[in-house]
Design a protein around this motif. Structure first.
Motif, PDB file in Angstrom:
ATOM      1  N   GLU A  76      23.032 -35.776  -9.481  1.00  0.00           N
ATOM      2  CA  GLU A  76      22.252 -34.467  -9.354  1.00  0.00           C
ATOM      3  C   GLU A  76      22.658 -33.785  -7.990  1.00  0.00           C
ATOM      4  N   THR A  77      23.000 -32.371  -8.198  1.00  0.00           N
ATOM      5  CA  THR A  77      23.402 -31.648  -6.997  1.00  0.00           C
ATOM      6  C   THR A  77      22.385 -31.733  -5.882  1.00  0.00           C
ATOM      7  N   THR A  78      22.975 -31.737  -4.821  1.00  0.00           N
ATOM      8  CA  THR A  78      21.809 -31.647  -3.493  1.00  0.00           C
ATOM      9  C   THR A  78      21.961 -30.315  -2.823  1.00  0.00           C
ATOM     10  N   ALA A  79      20.896 -30.074  -1.640  1.00  0.00           N
ATOM     11  CA  ALA A  79      21.088 -29.251  -0.676  1.00  0.00           C
ATOM     12  C   ALA A  79      22.313 -29.095   0.031  1.00  0.00           C
ATOM     13  N   ALA A  80      23.471 -30.223   0.009  1.00  0.00           N
ATOM     14  CA  ALA A  80      24.432 -30.076   1.025  1.00  0.00           C
ATOM     15  C   ALA A  80      25.581 -29.277   0.348  1.00  0.00           C
ATOM     16  N   ALA A  81      25.241 -28.475  -0.590  1.00  0.00           N
ATOM     17  CA  ALA A  81      26.234 -27.401  -0.970  1.00  0.00           C
ATOM     18  C   ALA A  81      25.251 -26.277  -1.431  1.00  0.00           C
ATOM     19  N   THR A  82      25.697 -24.978  -1.129  1.00  0.00           N
ATOM     20  CA  THR A  82      24.807 -23.855  -1.842  1.00  0.00           C
ATOM     21  C   THR A  82      24.839 -23.813  -3.350  1.00  0.00           C
ATOM     22  N   GLY A  83      23.800 -23.457  -3.888  1.00  0.00           N
ATOM     23  CA  GLY A  83      23.787 -23.550  -5.362  1.00  0.00           C
ATOM     24  C   GLY A  83      22.618 -24.091  -5.969  1.00  0.00           C
ATOM     25  N   ALA A  84      22.545 -24.379  -7.355  1.00  0.00           N
ATOM     26  CA  ALA A  84      21.198 -24.967  -7.772  1.00  0.00           C
ATOM     27  C   ALA A  84      21.357 -26.502  -7.173  1.00  0.00           C
ATOM     28  N   VAL A  85      19.920 -27.061  -7.234  1.00  0.00           N
ATOM     29  CA  VAL A  85      19.712 -28.307  -6.809  1.00  0.00           C
ATOM     30  C   VAL A  85      19.124 -29.165  -7.821  1.00  0.00           C
ATOM     31  N   GLY A  86      19.655 -30.459  -8.029  1.00  0.00           N
ATOM     32  CA  GLY A  86      19.002 -31.429  -9.062  1.00  0.00           C
ATOM     33  C   GLY A  86      19.660 -31.177 -10.506  1.00  0.00           C
ATOM     34  N   VAL A  87      20.968 -30.621 -10.571  1.00  0.00           N
ATOM     35  CA  VAL A  87      21.555 -30.348 -11.909  1.00  0.00           C
ATOM     36  C   VAL A  87      22.604 -31.562 -11.837  1.00  0.00           C
ATOM     37  N   VAL A  88      22.768 -32.398 -12.860  1.00  0.00           N
ATOM     38  CA  VAL A  88      23.519 -33.418 -13.080  1.00  0.00           C
ATOM     39  C   VAL A  88      24.909 -32.952 -13.246  1.00  0.00           C
ATOM     40  N   ARG A  89      26.090 -33.342 -12.470  1.00  0.00           N
ATOM     41  CA  ARG A  89      27.350 -32.928 -12.952  1.00  0.00           C
ATOM     42  C   ARG A  89      28.179 -34.213 -12.525  1.00  0.00           C
ATOM     43  N   ARG A  90      29.529 -34.148 -13.115  1.00  0.00           N
ATOM     44  CA  ARG A  90      30.287 -35.034 -12.838  1.00  0.00           C
ATOM     45  C   ARG A  90      30.980 -34.847 -11.560  1.00  0.00           C
TER      46      ARG A  90
END
Ligand code: GTP
Ligand code: SPV
Ligand code: MN
Length: 586
Positions: A424-438
């Motif tokens: 899941e994406t996190t706040a460490a990068a700008t953009g949506a948080v919590g989206v599963v990505r490879r």
């Protein structure tokens, strides 16, 4: 003459002329210099002094509110051939990127001091270390580089004797997101970053050099530059195993690297030491084992969630000589973030705290501190040769599917495990948080070349007759139906490390499944953990149908990467998929 290296002087002169810098300052890395730059920033408001009784020599930096994280959409790898950057990177032709950056840098340092920051990634005397010079107009960057790298006179001396270095050019520009780019030129060992003062975009030794540029170099030279922590595990018998673990940004590297074992383990004689929390450079040694160094000298860690219960070692190193970026503060001017006791008075933007405005600390607020201040700091972090790695661990944030721990059958399977990672994406990068990505090997934002070639490079280690580490996958972030984490995490992760070490020593039992070899309940040391049997069953379950779907997605992901993906990886994946189908049919 500022440096004995003419090429360096000429580059500095040329940049100073182009950027119209008011003056040039060569950083020597001394304590006096840090004090002087700190005093300057206190005057300009770049830094605010924190409570001198509770936090001597600690400062708060509030960034521009639109400049709080890495910007992956503005980060480019500029190789001559587009294919070499791969679909995993944004690409721009080098000439076009240079022209764009040339225009942005023109006159951008008018009225500002140009800081020349020579640095060494890794112990000054290690043959595995590499040097660079960052030119920046930000004293905040200069001081942070002083904490995060071996910065100053010794690094400059090494650069002068080697005669080459990675060239990093940075300006905060106008801090305008519309005029912000982080460009990498791996083929000429150059980085140009404009318009951001945030860590990963601006401290060029870290992600830009030690991961993107270094991964490209490592491929050509037969080593690995990875987004991995390094920790030492001392067993009750007195021997120490070193483990490297790749988790995506804000997925637990700092916390695992500083783990304090549960009471029973401490009594039995287990001990964890910290070699690094974010980056590992690994190379085969004369005995055929992989040896790792931490190229960094400090931590740029996530503040929220850091507490006496989750990470007491971190808390203990943050009460002196540290910089906090975008945390809140208490009424008596101590740094504050969600997870700490007490109450915030001001939020990360300096406003009176009001929950309506969101958390007091930005979710990606961070601390910068010298690694030597960490109570679990390993003296081996200074070792020239690095530490021998017994196990490599991959892991991510997966609310479902992925079990607590599993082991790869062999190196090729381990490479597939790493290549299949998603999180899941996190706040460490700008953009949506919590989206599963490879996020293969936790390197999605950091691999400086084509992922297919990267997987091939990893696989090539299996053909070199080396004594490679065993490979594991973990997931601390599995959630139950109630949305709560099933596994307590943090110090309790020691129980998983114990099984991993026992596997490395050939002492632990396990059960093979098509996706990996898992401990059975009785193979883990779980006394005193106090979690329900049903939760444990879920944490150690491999559900064939759901895994078939997952591996179908991995196959699609590998296909998207195109024909450069090694056939060995496809074969490895198809073997797992047919085993899953057989298992489901049985
Ligand atoms: P980068 O510095 O961005 O590369 O991140 P990192 O991988 O070092 O992540 P870090 O250890 O800072 O953890 C990020 C967040 O995850 C923090 O808020 C932690 O509290 C949380 N976290 C870390 N370990 C665990 C764990 O075992 N379980 C749970 N539930 N949360 C964890
Ligand atoms: C990360 O985002 O993985 C970090 C923080 O470690 S930064 O250095 O800003 O990239
Ligand atoms: Mn990181």
């Amino acid at each position: 003459m500022p440096s004995k290296l003419e090429a360096l002087n000429q580059w500095v002169e040329q940049i100073a002329a182009h950027t119209a810098a008011a003056s040039i300052y060569w950083c020597d890395g001394s304590e006096v210099e840090r004090e002087r730059l700190t005093a300057l920033m206190l005057e300009t408001g770049d830094l605010h002094a924190l409570n001198p009784e509770t936090h001597p020599d600690c400062y708060l930096h509030r960034s521009h509110p639109s400049d709080v994280a890495r910007v992956e959409h503005l980060t480019f790898v500029c190789t001559a051939e587009r294919e070499d950057a791969g679909p995993n990177n944004h690409w721009m032709a080098p000439a076009e990127a240079r022209a764009k950056m040339h225009a942005l840098f023109e006159g951008c340092m008018r009225g500002r001091i140009l800081y020349v920051v020579p640095y060494c990634m890794g112990p000054i005397d290690s043959p595995l270390s590499r040097c660079g010079v960052e030119i920046t107009d930000s004293p905040y960057v200069a001081v942070n580089m002083g904490l995060m790298t071996r910065m100053g006179a010794a690094a400059l001396a090494r650069i002068e004797s080697e005669g080459h270095f990675v060239k990093g050019l940075h300006s905060i520009g106008e801090l305008d997101p519309e005029r912000r780019f982080i460009m990498h030129f791996p083929e000429s060992l150059e980085i140009q970053s404009y318009g951001s003062g945030y860590g990963g975009n601006a401290l060029l030794g870290k992600k830009c050099h030690a991961l993107r540029i270094a991964s490209h170099q490592a491929r050509g030279e037969g080593w690995l530059a990875e987004h991995m922590l390094i920790l030492g595990i001392q067993t009750p018998r007195g021997d120490t195993h070193y483990v490297a673990a790749a988790f995506p940004s804000a997925c637990g590297k700092t916390n695992l690297a500083m783990l304090i074992p549960p009471e029973g383990y401490l009594r039995a004689g287990w001990k964890i030491t910290t070699v690094g929390d974010d980056i590992a450079w690994m190379q085969p040694g004369p005995d055929g084992r992989l040896y790792a160094i931490n190229p960094e000298a400090g931590f740029f860690g996530v503040a929220p969630g850091t507490s006496a219960s989750t990470n007491p070692n971190a808390l203990a190193m943050l009460n002196r000589r540290a910089i906090f970026t975008n945390t809140g503060v208490t009424a008596d001017n101590q740094p504050w973030w969600e997870g700490l006791p007490g109450m915030p008075s001001k939020d990360w933007q300096g406003r009176d705290f009001d929950p309506v405005n969101g958390p007091a600390a930005h979710p990606n607020s961070r601390f910068t501190v010298s690694a030597k201040q960490c109570p679990s700091h390993s003296p081996e972090a200074e070792s020239q040769a690095g530490v021998p790695i017994s196990a490599i661990i991959f892991g991510g944030r997966r609310a479902s599917l992925v079990p607590l721990v599993m082991e790869a059958e062999d190196w090729s399977h381990g490479v597939l495990m790493g290549a299949s990672m998603a999180s899941e994406t996190t706040a460490a990068a700008t953009g949506a948080v919590g989206v599963v990505r490879r996020d293969p090997m936790a390197m999605k934002p950091f691999c400086g070349y084509h992922f297919a070639d990267y997987f091939g490079h990893w696989l090539s280690f299996g053909q070199r007759g080396l004594k490679l580490p065993r490979v594991f996958n973990v997931n601390w972030f599995r959630k139950g139906a109630d949305g709560k984490f099933l596994w307590p995490g943090f110090g309790e992760n020691m129980r998983v490390l114990e099984w991993i070490i026992a596997r490395c020593e050939g002492r632990a039992e396990a059960e093979a499944t098509p996706v990996g070899t898992l401990p059975r309940l009785q193979d883990l040391h779980l006394d005193g953990l106090g979690i329900e049997a049903a939760a444990l069953d879920q944490l150690l379950a491999v559900e064939s149908g759901a895994w078939e779907t997952e591996l179908g997605e991995v196959a699609a992901f590998l296909r998207e990467l195109g024909p450069r993906v090694p056939s060995e990886l496809h074969v490895e994946l198809e073997r797992r998929r047919s085993a899953l189908r057989e298992r489901a049919a049985a």
